[in-house]
Design a protein around this motif. Sequence first.
Motif, PDB file in Angstrom:
ATOM      1  N   LYS A 191       0.829  -1.204   0.000  1.00  0.00           N
ATOM      2  CA  LYS A 191       0.000   0.000   0.000  1.00  0.00           C
ATOM      3  C   LYS A 191       0.861   1.252   0.000  1.00  0.00           C
ATOM      4  O   LYS A 191       0.590   2.222  -0.726  1.00  0.00           O
ATOM      5  CB  LYS A 191      -0.929  -0.015   1.213  1.00  0.00           C
ATOM      6  CG  LYS A 191      -1.871   1.173   1.281  1.00  0.00           C
ATOM      7  CD  LYS A 191      -2.762   1.087   2.521  1.00  0.00           C
ATOM      8  CE  LYS A 191      -3.689   2.301   2.621  1.00  0.00           C
ATOM      9  NZ  LYS A 191      -4.540   2.241   3.851  1.00  0.00           N
ATOM     10  N   ILE A 192       1.929   1.245   0.799  1.00  0.00           N
ATOM     11  CA  ILE A 192       2.822   2.401   0.879  1.00  0.00           C
ATOM     12  C   ILE A 192       3.586   2.583  -0.430  1.00  0.00           C
ATOM     13  O   ILE A 192       3.704   3.701  -0.958  1.00  0.00           O
ATOM     14  CB  ILE A 192       3.796   2.244   2.065  1.00  0.00           C
ATOM     15  CG1 ILE A 192       3.015   2.306   3.385  1.00  0.00           C
ATOM     16  CG2 ILE A 192       4.874   3.325   2.036  1.00  0.00           C
ATOM     17  CD1 ILE A 192       3.843   1.946   4.600  1.00  0.00           C
ATOM     18  N   VAL A 193       4.088   1.486  -0.975  1.00  0.00           N
ATOM     19  CA  VAL A 193       4.831   1.549  -2.244  1.00  0.00           C
ATOM     20  C   VAL A 193       3.937   2.068  -3.359  1.00  0.00           C
ATOM     21  O   VAL A 193       4.349   2.921  -4.167  1.00  0.00           O
ATOM     22  CB  VAL A 193       5.402   0.164  -2.601  1.00  0.00           C
ATOM     23  CG1 VAL A 193       5.927   0.148  -4.043  1.00  0.00           C
ATOM     24  CG2 VAL A 193       6.513  -0.208  -1.638  1.00  0.00           C
ATOM     25  N   ASP A 194       2.699   1.574  -3.424  1.00  0.00           N
ATOM     26  CA  ASP A 194       1.774   2.033  -4.460  1.00  0.00           C
ATOM     27  C   ASP A 194       1.502   3.523  -4.338  1.00  0.00           C
ATOM     28  O   ASP A 194       1.413   4.238  -5.351  1.00  0.00           O
ATOM     29  CB  ASP A 194       0.449   1.259  -4.359  1.00  0.00           C
ATOM     30  CG  ASP A 194       0.582  -0.188  -4.812  1.00  0.00           C
ATOM     31  OD1 ASP A 194       1.593  -0.515  -5.465  1.00  0.00           O
ATOM     32  OD2 ASP A 194      -0.318  -0.989  -4.495  1.00  0.00           O
ATOM     33  N   ALA A 195       1.383   4.012  -3.098  1.00  0.00           N
ATOM     34  CA  ALA A 195       1.108   5.443  -2.886  1.00  0.00           C
ATOM     35  C   ALA A 195       2.276   6.296  -3.359  1.00  0.00           C
ATOM     36  O   ALA A 195       2.089   7.335  -4.004  1.00  0.00           O
ATOM     37  CB  ALA A 195       0.816   5.696  -1.406  1.00  0.00           C
ATOM     38  N   ILE A 196       3.499   5.863  -3.049  1.00  0.00           N
ATOM     39  CA  ILE A 196       4.691   6.604  -3.489  1.00  0.00           C
ATOM     40  C   ILE A 196       4.802   6.566  -5.009  1.00  0.00           C
ATOM     41  O   ILE A 196       5.054   7.592  -5.664  1.00  0.00           O
ATOM     42  CB  ILE A 196       5.959   6.012  -2.847  1.00  0.00           C
ATOM     43  CG1 ILE A 196       5.920   6.173  -1.321  1.00  0.00           C
ATOM     44  CG2 ILE A 196       7.218   6.685  -3.419  1.00  0.00           C
ATOM     45  CD1 ILE A 196       7.011   5.414  -0.602  1.00  0.00           C
ATOM     46  N   ARG A 197       4.612   5.393  -5.574  1.00  0.00           N
ATOM     47  CA  ARG A 197       4.726   5.223  -7.027  1.00  0.00           C
ATOM     48  C   ARG A 197       3.743   6.127  -7.761  1.00  0.00           C
ATOM     49  O   ARG A 197       4.105   6.803  -8.736  1.00  0.00           O
ATOM     50  CB  ARG A 197       4.459   3.766  -7.396  1.00  0.00           C
ATOM     51  CG  ARG A 197       4.610   3.455  -8.883  1.00  0.00           C
ATOM     52  CD  ARG A 197       4.074   2.088  -9.194  1.00  0.00           C
ATOM     53  NE  ARG A 197       2.633   2.017  -8.899  1.00  0.00           N
ATOM     54  CZ  ARG A 197       1.975   0.875  -8.752  1.00  0.00           C
ATOM     55  NH1 ARG A 197       2.596  -0.271  -8.829  1.00  0.00           N
ATOM     56  NH2 ARG A 197       0.669   0.895  -8.513  1.00  0.00           N
ATOM     57  N   ASP A 198       2.502   6.172  -7.277  1.00  0.00           N
ATOM     58  CA  ASP A 198       1.484   6.970  -7.956  1.00  0.00           C
ATOM     59  C   ASP A 198       1.721   8.467  -7.770  1.00  0.00           C
ATOM     60  O   ASP A 198       1.595   9.250  -8.719  1.00  0.00           O
ATOM     61  CB  ASP A 198       0.093   6.600  -7.425  1.00  0.00           C
ATOM     62  CG  ASP A 198      -0.299   5.173  -7.800  1.00  0.00           C
ATOM     63  OD1 ASP A 198       0.341   4.601  -8.705  1.00  0.00           O
ATOM     64  OD2 ASP A 198      -1.226   4.633  -7.174  1.00  0.00           O
ATOM     65  N   ALA A 199       2.082   8.876  -6.544  1.00  0.00           N
ATOM     66  CA  ALA A 199       2.244  10.304  -6.253  1.00  0.00           C
ATOM     67  C   ALA A 199       3.425  10.903  -7.012  1.00  0.00           C
ATOM     68  O   ALA A 199       3.373  12.048  -7.462  1.00  0.00           O
ATOM     69  CB  ALA A 199       2.414  10.518  -4.746  1.00  0.00           C
ATOM     70  N   LEU A 200       4.506  10.144  -7.154  1.00  0.00           N
ATOM     71  CA  LEU A 200       5.703  10.674  -7.803  1.00  0.00           C
ATOM     72  C   LEU A 200       5.868  10.166  -9.232  1.00  0.00           C
ATOM     73  O   LEU A 200       6.855  10.475  -9.889  1.00  0.00           O
ATOM     74  CB  LEU A 200       6.951  10.333  -6.985  1.00  0.00           C
ATOM     75  CG  LEU A 200       7.142  11.223  -5.758  1.00  0.00           C
ATOM     76  CD1 LEU A 200       6.413  10.674  -4.546  1.00  0.00           C
ATOM     77  CD2 LEU A 200       8.606  11.444  -5.450  1.00  0.00           C
ATOM     78  N   GLU A 201       4.892   9.383  -9.705  1.00  0.00           N
ATOM     79  CA  GLU A 201       4.940   8.832 -11.061  1.00  0.00           C
ATOM     80  C   GLU A 201       6.295   8.172 -11.325  1.00  0.00           C
ATOM     81  O   GLU A 201       6.980   8.438 -12.308  1.00  0.00           O
ATOM     82  CB  GLU A 201       4.658   9.925 -12.091  1.00  0.00           C
ATOM     83  CG  GLU A 201       3.269  10.545 -11.934  1.00  0.00           C
ATOM     84  CD  GLU A 201       2.978  11.602 -12.988  1.00  0.00           C
ATOM     85  OE1 GLU A 201       3.781  12.552 -13.096  1.00  0.00           O
ATOM     86  OE2 GLU A 201       1.975  11.445 -13.706  1.00  0.00           O
ATOM     87  N   ILE A 202       6.665   7.277 -10.391  1.00  0.00           N
ATOM     88  CA  ILE A 202       7.979   6.646 -10.419  1.00  0.00           C
ATOM     89  C   ILE A 202       8.256   5.917 -11.725  1.00  0.00           C
ATOM     90  O   ILE A 202       9.407   5.831 -12.181  1.00  0.00           O
ATOM     91  CB  ILE A 202       8.115   5.677  -9.226  1.00  0.00           C
ATOM     92  CG1 ILE A 202       8.187   6.459  -7.905  1.00  0.00           C
ATOM     93  CG2 ILE A 202       9.334   4.774  -9.373  1.00  0.00           C
ATOM     94  CD1 ILE A 202       9.428   7.300  -7.730  1.00  0.00           C
ATOM     95  N   GLU A 203       7.221   5.403 -12.354  1.00  0.00           N
ATOM     96  CA  GLU A 203       7.438   4.597 -13.546  1.00  0.00           C
ATOM     97  C   GLU A 203       7.847   5.422 -14.769  1.00  0.00           C
ATOM     98  O   GLU A 203       8.282   4.867 -15.781  1.00  0.00           O
ATOM     99  CB  GLU A 203       6.183   3.779 -13.854  1.00  0.00           C
ATOM    100  CG  GLU A 203       5.907   2.725 -12.777  1.00  0.00           C
ATOM    101  CD  GLU A 203       4.608   1.979 -13.014  1.00  0.00           C
ATOM    102  OE1 GLU A 203       3.877   2.350 -13.933  1.00  0.00           O
ATOM    103  OE2 GLU A 203       4.334   1.025 -12.262  1.00  0.00           O
ATOM    104  N   LYS A 204       7.728   6.745 -14.668  1.00  0.00           N
ATOM    105  CA  LYS A 204       8.206   7.591 -15.766  1.00  0.00           C
ATOM    106  C   LYS A 204       9.731   7.697 -15.693  1.00  0.00           C
ATOM    107  O   LYS A 204      10.300   7.799 -14.613  1.00  0.00           O
ATOM    108  CB  LYS A 204       7.577   8.985 -15.685  1.00  0.00           C
ATOM    109  CG  LYS A 204       6.089   9.002 -16.011  1.00  0.00           C
ATOM    110  CD  LYS A 204       5.569  10.438 -16.042  1.00  0.00           C
ATOM    111  CE  LYS A 204       4.098  10.477 -16.453  1.00  0.00           C
ATOM    112  NZ  LYS A 204       3.579  11.867 -16.512  1.00  0.00           N
ATOM    113  N   PRO A 205      10.410   7.682 -16.834  1.00  0.00           N
ATOM    114  CA  PRO A 205      11.875   7.724 -16.852  1.00  0.00           C
ATOM    115  C   PRO A 205      12.424   8.918 -16.071  1.00  0.00           C
ATOM    116  O   PRO A 205      11.961  10.044 -16.231  1.00  0.00           O
ATOM    117  CB  PRO A 205      12.203   7.842 -18.347  1.00  0.00           C
ATOM    118  CG  PRO A 205      11.022   7.240 -19.036  1.00  0.00           C
ATOM    119  CD  PRO A 205       9.825   7.598 -18.187  1.00  0.00           C
TER     120      PRO A 205
END
Length: 225
Positions: A191-205
Motif C-alpha cells: 500500500k505504501i509503495v503504491d502510494a509513493i509510485r502513484d504520487a511521484l509517477e515513479i514509472e516515468k523515466p
Amino acid sequence: MSSLNITKQVELVYIIVNYGMGSKVLSRAKEYGIGGGTVFFGRGTVSNPILNFFSLYDERKEIIVFGLEKDSVENVLQKLDKEFHFKKPNHGIVFTIGMCSAISSLVCIKKAEVENDKVEVKNMYQLITTIVERGRAEEVIEAAQKAGSRGGTIINARGGGVEDTAKIFNMEIEAEKETVWILSKADETQKIVDAIRDALEIEKPGNGIIFIQAVQHALGIYGDH
C-alpha cells in the motif's frame, strides 16, 4: 558455474540515532566484536501535526552501518540495546538485512532452498528504499504517510562536485539525489509503495527508483513493543 558458498551468512546492521550519538554507538559496537563500520548523516520525519506546525518535524540523525556474522547479531544487538535503550521512545531504531537481500533476491532464495528445502516468508518488517531527485524526498514521505507510514529517514548523497557520488547498498547515488528509508510492516508495504509510485509517477523515466528488502531483526520501531 561456481557453487554457492553458504558457510558464512552476514547481516548488515543499520542503527539510526539522534545526531551526536553515532560515534558512541559505533565505538561500543567495536568493543562487542565488530571490525568497523560507517556513520553518515540523515534527517528523520515524524507524523505529528503540532511539530509540523512549528516546523520542528525535521530531526538530524546519524546512521551507523556495519556487517556482522548472522550468529553474532542477536547477542551484539542485545548488548547495545541494554546500554542505549533503543526500545524506549526517541532512543533509536535498529534493523538488519541479510547481505544477500541487498545484492540479489535470487541468491537468497537459493540459500533458503539449500538449507531448508523450501522458502518461508517470516519477516515482520520490510525496508522501502526510494531514490528521487533532490527536493522530492518530502513528497515521498507525504505520500507514504497518507498510506499509513509513520515517517522515514532522508539521506542526502554528498560530494565535492557534481560528478561525485555516494554509495548505498553498493549502488552509486548521484549528489543531486535523495534517498528515503521507510520501515513498514510487511502487510502494509504494498500500500505504501503504491502510494509513493502513484504520487511521484515513479514509472516515468528519471522520476526515481523504489526497491524493497526484508528486515531480519528490528528494535525501537513504534508499535513493536
